[in-house]
Design an enzyme around this catalytic site. Structure first.
Site, mmCIF file in Angstrom:
data_model
loop_
_atom_site.group_PDB
_atom_site.id
_atom_site.type_symbol
_atom_site.label_atom_id
_atom_site.label_comp_id
_atom_site.label_asym_id
_atom_site.label_seq_id
_atom_site.Cartn_x
_atom_site.Cartn_y
_atom_site.Cartn_z
ATOM 1 N N LYS A 1 5.975 -4.828 4.510
ATOM 2 C CA LYS A 1 4.908 -4.028 3.904
ATOM 3 C C LYS A 1 5.194 -3.758 2.429
ATOM 4 O O LYS A 1 6.271 -3.275 2.088
ATOM 5 C CB LYS A 1 4.711 -2.716 4.664
ATOM 6 C CG LYS A 1 4.009 -2.926 5.985
ATOM 7 C CD LYS A 1 3.605 -1.621 6.625
ATOM 8 C CE LYS A 1 2.881 -1.894 7.934
ATOM 9 N NZ LYS A 1 2.680 -0.693 8.728
ATOM 10 N N THR B 1 -4.515 -4.699 6.741
ATOM 11 C CA THR B 1 -4.350 -6.155 6.780
ATOM 12 C C THR B 1 -2.985 -6.538 7.338
ATOM 13 O O THR B 1 -2.734 -7.723 7.565
ATOM 14 C CB THR B 1 -4.478 -6.750 5.359
ATOM 15 O OG1 THR B 1 -3.755 -5.904 4.491
ATOM 16 C CG2 THR B 1 -5.914 -6.876 4.928
ATOM 17 N N GLU C 1 -0.004 5.144 -1.616
ATOM 18 C CA GLU C 1 0.793 4.020 -1.118
ATOM 19 C C GLU C 1 1.202 4.193 0.334
ATOM 20 O O GLU C 1 1.486 5.296 0.762
ATOM 21 C CB GLU C 1 2.086 3.925 -1.935
ATOM 22 C CG GLU C 1 2.118 2.851 -2.972
ATOM 23 C CD GLU C 1 2.087 1.431 -2.408
ATOM 24 O OE1 GLU C 1 2.276 1.232 -1.202
ATOM 25 O OE2 GLU C 1 1.866 0.512 -3.211
ATOM 26 N N ASP C 2 1.255 3.074 1.066
ATOM 27 C CA ASP C 2 1.740 3.146 2.458
ATOM 28 C C ASP C 2 3.117 2.525 2.598
ATOM 29 O O ASP C 2 3.657 2.513 3.701
ATOM 30 C CB ASP C 2 0.785 2.412 3.406
ATOM 31 C CG ASP C 2 0.855 0.910 3.219
ATOM 32 O OD1 ASP C 2 0.808 0.452 2.055
ATOM 33 O OD2 ASP C 2 0.977 0.186 4.219
ATOM 34 N N SER D 1 -2.431 -3.685 -6.364
ATOM 35 C CA SER D 1 -1.969 -4.376 -5.160
ATOM 36 C C SER D 1 -1.041 -5.540 -5.476
ATOM 37 O O SER D 1 -1.229 -6.240 -6.471
ATOM 38 C CB SER D 1 -3.190 -4.904 -4.397
ATOM 39 O OG SER D 1 -2.788 -5.768 -3.362
ATOM 40 N N ALA D 2 -0.081 -5.761 -4.576
ATOM 41 C CA ALA D 2 0.829 -6.903 -4.714
ATOM 42 C C ALA D 2 0.150 -8.190 -4.260
ATOM 43 O O ALA D 2 0.651 -9.286 -4.511
ATOM 44 C CB ALA D 2 2.069 -6.669 -3.845
ATOM 45 N N LYS E 1 6.501 -4.746 -6.721
ATOM 46 C CA LYS E 1 6.973 -3.404 -6.385
ATOM 47 C C LYS E 1 8.355 -3.550 -5.752
ATOM 48 O O LYS E 1 8.553 -4.527 -5.036
ATOM 49 C CB LYS E 1 6.012 -2.732 -5.380
ATOM 50 C CG LYS E 1 4.588 -2.555 -5.924
ATOM 51 C CD LYS E 1 3.633 -2.158 -4.800
ATOM 52 C CE LYS E 1 2.191 -2.175 -5.285
ATOM 53 N NZ LYS E 1 1.193 -1.913 -4.249
ATOM 54 N N ASP F 1 -3.073 1.486 -3.647
ATOM 55 C CA ASP F 1 -2.619 0.238 -3.052
ATOM 56 C C ASP F 1 -3.764 -0.239 -2.149
ATOM 57 O O ASP F 1 -4.639 0.558 -1.782
ATOM 58 C CB ASP F 1 -1.342 0.530 -2.241
ATOM 59 C CG ASP F 1 -0.903 -0.652 -1.424
ATOM 60 O OD1 ASP F 1 -0.802 -1.746 -1.997
ATOM 61 O OD2 ASP F 1 -0.660 -0.482 -0.213
ATOM 62 N N LEU F 2 -3.773 -1.520 -1.800
ATOM 63 C CA LEU F 2 -4.873 -2.046 -0.973
ATOM 64 C C LEU F 2 -4.480 -2.147 0.511
ATOM 65 O O LEU F 2 -5.030 -1.436 1.360
ATOM 66 C CB LEU F 2 -5.263 -3.439 -1.503
ATOM 67 C CG LEU F 2 -6.302 -4.219 -0.702
ATOM 68 C CD1 LEU F 2 -7.659 -3.535 -0.727
ATOM 69 C CD2 LEU F 2 -6.439 -5.644 -1.258
ATOM 70 N N ASP F 3 -3.491 -3.019 0.787
ATOM 71 C CA ASP F 3 -3.103 -3.280 2.183
ATOM 72 C C ASP F 3 -2.436 -2.039 2.779
ATOM 73 O O ASP F 3 -1.395 -1.608 2.296
ATOM 74 C CB ASP F 3 -2.120 -4.458 2.242
ATOM 75 C CG ASP F 3 -2.743 -5.773 1.773
ATOM 76 O OD1 ASP F 3 -3.895 -6.027 2.155
ATOM 77 O OD2 ASP F 3 -2.084 -6.530 1.039
#
Ligand code: BG6
Ligand code: MG
Length: 229
Positions: free
Chosen positions: A46, A18, A170-171, A115-116, A146, A10-12
């Site tokens: 999130k 972010t 994933e966070d 990423s979403a 997601k 995942d990115l953020d």
């Protein structure tokens, strides 16, 4: 017995924080709409798509809008968000990420971004990470958000790997669920109490290597056995 060959990130919140910029942008919009919006509320956003995030904010304010109005406000929010993102610095990459990715790549793992965010391209280029991932799947390329597994299944496919050979980082709760819905193990980045369903939870990608994580996954002894590449 499948060997892990692919890592889906995942990115953020995993590569870069972010969430604080999403918060500032949503807060500015919420103020225009006279909706009280706190950092605690922001936790609920999130991993959630832009549209769903706005629906949560409207729910907090008890406000109902037409789809057209929602779209207009989402564009306003995104323009505020982009002002922050356009100032993003490479130093904002989360601690340990560069080293973790480099080590994994040196060991032959394929890495993809899942990423979403529809802003993933801008973020990667601000962070000078555009050539780091073997595949990039973002919010512009999927139809379902997601916890649907689409983004990760597409990531595995783009890497040319079976999903059984991939694990997800994933966070967000919705992201952990997305991994599991796709039949993949999920490494939670954050606190265990916020990510109770993660197979393993770590505070970040620092002081740990992919080898450590895979051997910890093997130790879970949940019926699946993960081997190092
Ligand atoms: C996710 C974030 O990665 O992307 C969410 O965790 C965000 O908070 C979502 O809403 C969509 O992002 P964007 O950049 O397309 O508005
Ligand atoms: Mg995230």
């Amino acid at each position: 017995m499948d060997k892990i060959k692919g890592l889906l990130f995942d990115l953020d919140g995993v590569i870069v924080d972010t969430a604080k910029y999403h918060y500032l942008a949503w807060k500015e919009l919420a103020e225009k709409l006279k909706i009280p919006f706190t950092e605690k509320d922001n936790e609920r956003l999130k991993g959630v798509s832009r549209k769903q995030s706005f629906n949560i904010i409207l729910e907090i304010g008890g406000i109902d809008l037409t789809d057209e109005e929602k779209e207009k406000y989402c564009t306003i929010k995104n323009n505020i968000y982009l002002k922050y993102i356009n100032e993003l610095k490479r130093e904002e990459i989360l601690t340990g990420v560069n080293e973790f990715l480099e080590d994994a790549k040196n060991k032959g793992y394929k890495i993809a971004l899942g990423s979403a965010s529809k802003n993933a391209g801008v973020i990667l280029s601000r962070l000078m990470l555009n050539n780091t991932f073997d595949a990039v799947i973002d919010g512009t390329m999927v139809n379902t958000a997601k916890p649907d597994p689409e983004v990760f299944l597409l990531g595995a496919k783009e890497l040319g790997l079976n999903k059984e050979c991939c694990i997800v980082f994933e966070d967000a709760k919705a992201g952990i669920e997305a991994a599991h819905n796709g039949g993949m193990k999920a490494i939670g980045i954050g606190q265990k109490e916020n990510l109770p369903n993660a197979d393993i939870c770590i505070p970040g990608l620092f002081n740990i290597t992919i080898d450590d994580l895979i051997s910890r996954l093997k130790d879970l002894n949940k019926g699946d056995c993960y081997d190092r590449l």
